[in-house]
Design a protein around this motif. Structure first.
Motif, PDB file in Angstrom:
ATOM      1  N   ARG A 105      22.194  30.647  24.790  1.00 41.09           N
ATOM      2  CA  ARG A 105      21.116  30.060  25.597  1.00 41.09           C
ATOM      3  C   ARG A 105      21.430  28.588  25.900  1.00 41.09           C
ATOM      4  NH1 ARG A 105      16.918  27.349  24.076  1.00 41.09           N
ATOM      5  NH2 ARG A 105      17.032  27.991  21.906  1.00 41.09           N
ATOM      6  N   GLN A 106      21.911  27.879  24.881  1.00 38.52           N
ATOM      7  CA  GLN A 106      22.254  26.460  25.085  1.00 38.52           C
ATOM      8  C   GLN A 106      23.364  26.316  26.123  1.00 38.52           C
ATOM      9  OE1 GLN A 106      23.154  25.777  20.986  1.00 38.52           O
ATOM     10  NE2 GLN A 106      21.146  24.928  20.511  1.00 38.52           N
ATOM     11  N   TYR A 107      24.337  27.201  26.053  1.00 38.01           N
ATOM     12  CA  TYR A 107      25.442  27.146  27.011  1.00 38.01           C
ATOM     13  C   TYR A 107      24.922  27.335  28.436  1.00 38.01           C
ATOM     14  CZ  TYR A 107      29.809  28.225  29.377  1.00 38.01           C
ATOM     15  OH  TYR A 107      30.873  28.211  30.251  1.00 38.01           O
ATOM     16  N   ILE A 108      24.054  28.335  28.612  1.00 40.22           N
ATOM     17  CA  ILE A 108      23.516  28.604  29.956  1.00 40.22           C
ATOM     18  C   ILE A 108      22.704  27.403  30.443  1.00 40.22           C
ATOM     19  CG2 ILE A 108      21.939  30.081  31.273  1.00 40.22           C
ATOM     20  CD1 ILE A 108      22.913  32.383  29.382  1.00 40.22           C
ATOM     21  N   ALA A 113      22.483  22.879  34.097  1.00 42.87           N
ATOM     22  CA  ALA A 113      22.254  21.454  34.362  1.00 42.87           C
ATOM     23  C   ALA A 113      23.465  20.825  35.068  1.00 42.87           C
ATOM     24  CB  ALA A 113      21.963  20.723  33.054  1.00 42.87           C
ATOM     25  N   LEU A 114      24.641  21.441  34.906  1.00 44.93           N
ATOM     26  CA  LEU A 114      25.836  20.950  35.607  1.00 44.93           C
ATOM     27  C   LEU A 114      25.961  21.545  37.007  1.00 44.93           C
ATOM     28  CD1 LEU A 114      28.414  21.089  32.665  1.00 44.93           C
ATOM     29  CD2 LEU A 114      27.301  19.060  33.623  1.00 44.93           C
ATOM     30  N   GLY A 115      24.956  22.284  37.423  1.00 47.73           N
ATOM     31  CA  GLY A 115      24.930  22.789  38.801  1.00 47.73           C
ATOM     32  C   GLY A 115      25.689  24.081  39.018  1.00 47.73           C
ATOM     33  N   CYS A 116      26.004  24.822  37.939  1.00 46.38           N
ATOM     34  CA  CYS A 116      26.761  26.069  38.091  1.00 46.38           C
ATOM     35  C   CYS A 116      25.814  27.238  38.362  1.00 46.38           C
ATOM     36  CB  CYS A 116      27.574  26.365  36.827  1.00 46.38           C
ATOM     37  SG  CYS A 116      28.771  25.075  36.456  1.00 46.38           S
ATOM     38  N   TRP A 300      23.388  10.986  31.141  1.00 50.54           N
ATOM     39  CA  TRP A 300      23.969  11.065  32.481  1.00 50.54           C
ATOM     40  C   TRP A 300      23.383  12.265  33.211  1.00 50.54           C
ATOM     41  CZ3 TRP A 300      27.293   7.128  33.680  1.00 50.54           C
ATOM     42  CH2 TRP A 300      27.806   6.405  32.598  1.00 50.54           C
ATOM     43  N   PRO A 301      22.993  12.103  34.483  1.00 54.71           N
ATOM     44  CA  PRO A 301      22.549  13.281  35.220  1.00 54.71           C
ATOM     45  C   PRO A 301      23.670  14.316  35.282  1.00 54.71           C
ATOM     46  CG  PRO A 301      22.082  11.265  36.461  1.00 54.71           C
ATOM     47  CD  PRO A 301      22.936  10.871  35.282  1.00 54.71           C
ATOM     48  N   GLY A 302      23.317  15.594  35.217  1.00 55.13           N
ATOM     49  CA  GLY A 302      24.320  16.654  35.317  1.00 55.13           C
ATOM     50  C   GLY A 302      25.156  16.507  36.582  1.00 55.13           C
ATOM     51  N   GLU A 303      24.519  16.046  37.663  1.00 48.74           N
ATOM     52  CA  GLU A 303      25.237  15.888  38.941  1.00 48.74           C
ATOM     53  C   GLU A 303      26.369  14.874  38.823  1.00 48.74           C
ATOM     54  OE1 GLU A 303      23.044  15.748  42.478  1.00 48.74           O
ATOM     55  OE2 GLU A 303      22.132  17.626  41.843  1.00 48.74           O
ATOM     56  N   VAL A 304      26.167  13.861  38.011  1.00 48.79           N
ATOM     57  CA  VAL A 304      27.206  12.840  37.847  1.00 48.79           C
ATOM     58  C   VAL A 304      28.378  13.429  37.059  1.00 48.79           C
ATOM     59  CG1 VAL A 304      27.732  10.621  36.755  1.00 48.79           C
ATOM     60  CG2 VAL A 304      25.601  10.910  38.058  1.00 48.79           C
ATOM     61  N   GLY A 381      25.693  19.715  49.412  1.00 46.29           N
ATOM     62  CA  GLY A 381      24.910  20.919  49.095  1.00 46.29           C
ATOM     63  C   GLY A 381      25.833  22.082  48.741  1.00 46.29           C
ATOM     64  N   PHE A 382      26.919  22.229  49.513  1.00 43.35           N
ATOM     65  CA  PHE A 382      27.842  23.336  49.267  1.00 43.35           C
ATOM     66  C   PHE A 382      28.462  23.237  47.876  1.00 43.35           C
ATOM     67  CE2 PHE A 382      31.873  25.489  49.213  1.00 43.35           C
ATOM     68  CZ  PHE A 382      31.540  26.709  49.769  1.00 43.35           C
ATOM     69  N   LEU A 383      28.778  22.012  47.456  1.00 38.24           N
ATOM     70  CA  LEU A 383      29.419  21.818  46.143  1.00 38.24           C
ATOM     71  C   LEU A 383      28.417  21.896  44.991  1.00 38.24           C
ATOM     72  CD1 LEU A 383      31.943  18.928  46.914  1.00 38.24           C
ATOM     73  CD2 LEU A 383      32.486  21.313  46.429  1.00 38.24           C
ATOM     74  N   GLY A 384      27.140  22.123  45.313  1.00 35.06           N
ATOM     75  CA  GLY A 384      26.158  22.313  44.244  1.00 35.06           C
ATOM     76  C   GLY A 384      25.362  21.065  43.899  1.00 35.06           C
ATOM     77  N   PHE A 385      25.342  20.083  44.809  1.00 34.83           N
ATOM     78  CA  PHE A 385      24.558  18.871  44.549  1.00 34.83           C
ATOM     79  C   PHE A 385      23.259  18.936  45.342  1.00 34.83           C
ATOM     80  CE2 PHE A 385      28.960  17.826  43.863  1.00 34.83           C
ATOM     81  CZ  PHE A 385      28.903  17.217  42.614  1.00 34.83           C
ATOM     82  N   SER A 386      22.200  18.406  44.760  1.00 31.84           N
ATOM     83  CA  SER A 386      20.910  18.519  45.445  1.00 31.84           C
ATOM     84  C   SER A 386      20.107  17.238  45.391  1.00 31.84           C
ATOM     85  CB  SER A 386      20.095  19.625  44.802  1.00 31.84           C
ATOM     86  OG  SER A 386      19.723  19.207  43.513  1.00 31.84           O
ATOM     87  N   ASN A 387      20.557  16.256  44.649  1.00 32.05           N
ATOM     88  CA  ASN A 387      19.822  14.995  44.498  1.00 32.05           C
ATOM     89  C   ASN A 387      18.610  15.123  43.588  1.00 32.05           C
ATOM     90  OD1 ASN A 387      19.220  12.347  44.766  1.00 32.05           O
ATOM     91  ND2 ASN A 387      18.593  12.408  46.902  1.00 32.05           N
ATOM     92  N   VAL A 388      18.243  16.361  43.254  1.00 27.20           N
ATOM     93  CA  VAL A 388      17.031  16.525  42.460  1.00 27.20           C
ATOM     94  C   VAL A 388      17.194  15.876  41.099  1.00 27.20           C
ATOM     95  CG1 VAL A 388      15.527  18.194  41.360  1.00 27.20           C
ATOM     96  CG2 VAL A 388      16.454  18.644  43.635  1.00 27.20           C
ATOM     97  N   GLN A 389      18.327  16.175  40.459  1.00 25.69           N
ATOM     98  CA  GLN A 389      18.511  15.635  39.117  1.00 25.69           C
ATOM     99  C   GLN A 389      18.592  14.114  39.135  1.00 25.69           C
ATOM    100  OE1 GLN A 389      21.386  17.287  36.561  1.00 25.69           O
ATOM    101  NE2 GLN A 389      21.337  19.251  37.584  1.00 25.69           N
TER     102      GLN A 389
END
Ligand code: AMP
Ligand code: ZN
Length: 449
Positions: A105-108, A113-116, A300-304, A381-389
């Motif tokens: 669960r932690q892994y998921i 959070a890393l956008g996968c 650190w944000p997951g996006e970073v 967006g395609f690479l999985g970034f959304s600015n939300v985080q």
């Protein structure tokens, strides 16, 4: 332009032509679940997520199957569970099943959070013991494996007979003679050849075990992947990925098992990501430079973390530094200031051509520097970034891990057709200002505007 990939098996960059364009099939070795995943483990998760996105873009969303396994039977798991049981007084079986369920669960949560995106299938090894036994039986029957009864007469080891496989070594390009010369390990008495590897081993009363033709025992690590890949992707499939450390012996042994059992090529394209170091040194607990994804996500944000990883080509070694993270954060913020990455993804041709060229993410990111705001937004967006985080990190109020948990709970409720519960979860988060959005890729979320 077709996708081109550097195939570790042929050591050349090849046009990628799927065996069946209606079902492009990829397997990636997943985590062994006994502790938090570290930032090195994040690399294959992120790299193959980008490849998954690219394959879906090229061949269609419903035409890609991505399998990433969960290794939940392993001696490191047994050792950790025994420690927990000794410390807490919980029965060891209970400690073990709690440990693997919690760590999975932690892994998921971490890779979400890393956008996968979630893989199509995440099979657990313990749920595929029957398939592993079936594969081992085949190898014994056709002379590629042998059972060696243990000295106390309780159960047997089953070993793969490396001498019986003329192709052994073709991925790592080593001959048996070289391997033996390099092997410093003491050879177990039950082995016929020094390089023979374990398919099955006996379990004593305190160790997890399953009944088999060789007595109560448990599988070796390599056979797990061959059995689960075969079950979900067939005897021959398109892409197999993992870190470069897995090339030998793990992937070499997967090839040996599957090809000797089925007499067909196992995998067309092998891909290996380079290793991650920290501030120029091998990451290790004793050097004090060991970072879990979880502890990095606190600061650190997951996006970073994701963006920082993609700035290096997947085949290159990566030097993970905090200066690099700060730079990545600044770059993303500058881009977010001029664009809204949730806009309709419309990356331009230069961006896609970079990705098609052996998944060249640094070149794709360079192309974004030249792109119009729309194409920049599309590329992010395609690479999985959304600015939300990033917005969340700025507010530092919302717990992204709790949101990932809520989405998982809501999906489970929907699967069970408990729509009252799934609506309740959605409304509970809406009240906190978080909007769940159901998309063909799964559920995403954003802050209510
Ligand atoms: P493990 O749980 O050690 O089997 O690792 C899971 C995945 O992470 C495998 O694909 C490994 O190759 C990969 N991996 C482990 N350590 C690193 C690292 N330092 N850099 C890059 N990939 C790694
Ligand atoms: Zn594997």
């Amino acid at each position: 332009m077709p996708i081109r990939l550097t195939n570790s098996l042929t050591k050349t960059r090849e046009d990628f032509v799927p065996l069946d364009p209606a079902n492009v099939r990829m397997y990636v070795c997943g985590p062994t679940v006994y502790d938090f995943a570290h930032i090195g483990n994040a690399r294959p998760a992120i790299v193959f997520d980008v490849l998954f996105r690219l394959l879906r873009h090229e061949f269609g969303e419903g035409h890609v199957t991505y399998v990433r396994n969960i290794t939940d039977v392993d001696d490191k798991i047994n050792a950790r569970a025994a420690e927990i049981a000794a410390q807490t007084g919980v029965a060891v079986e209970q400690a073990r099943s709690d440990l693997t369920a919690t760590t999975e669960r932690q892994y998921i949560e971490d890779v979400t959070a890393l956008g996968c995106l979630p893989p199509s299938v995440s099979p657990r090894a313990t749920q595929h013991i029957g398939e592993m036994i079936g594969l081992i039986e085949k190898l014994v029957a056709n002379g590629h494996a042998y059972a060696a009864p243990s000295s106390n007469g309780e159960g047997a080891h089953v070993l793969f007979d490396v001498q019986s496989d003329d192709d052994y070594g073709k991925l790592s390009r080593r001959s048996l003679d070289e391997m033996m010369a390099g092997a410093r390990v003491e050879v177990a008495p039950y082995k016929k050849g020094a390089m023979d590897f374990v398919l099955w081993k006996p379990s004593d009363a305190g160790t997890p075990g399953w009944d088999s033709p060789w007595g109560r025992g448990r599988p070796g690590w390599h056979i797990e992947c061959s059995a689960m890949a075969g079950k979900y992707l067939g005897d021959t499939f398109d892409i197999h990925g993992g870190g470069i450390d897995l090339q030998f012996p793990h992937h070499e042994n997967e090839i040996a098992q599957s090809e000797c059992a089925h007499h067909k090529p196992y995998v067309k394209t092998w891909l290996h990501n380079g290793f991650l170091q920290v501030e120029g040194e091998k990451m290790s607990k004793s050097l004090g430079n060991f970072f879990t994804i979880r502890e990095l996500l606190a600061d650190w944000p997951g996006e970073v973390l994701r963006f920082n990883m993609l700035r290096t080509h997947y085949r290159q070694p990566i030097d993970f530094t905090f200066a690099g993270l700060r730079e990545s954060w600044k770059m993303l913020e500058r881009w977010y200031a001029v664009t809204e990455p949730l806009a309709n993804p419309s990356p331009d041709a230069a961006f896609f051509d970079a990705l098609r060229d052996d998944l060249n993410t640094p070149a794709a990111i360079a192309a974004l520097h030249q792109a119009s705001p729309d194409a920049l937004a599309g590329g992010l967006g395609f690479l999985g970034f959304s600015n939300v985080q990033m917005k969340i990190a700025a507010k530092a109020e919302v717990d992204t891990v709790a949101i990932a948990d809520a989405i998982a709970a809501r999906n489970a409720a929907r699967k069970a057709k408990d729509f009252a519960e799934s609506d309740r979860i959605r409304d509970e988060w809406l009240a906190k200002g978080i909007v769940f959005k159901d998309t063909p890729q799964g559920t995403t979320w954003e802050v209510k505007k």
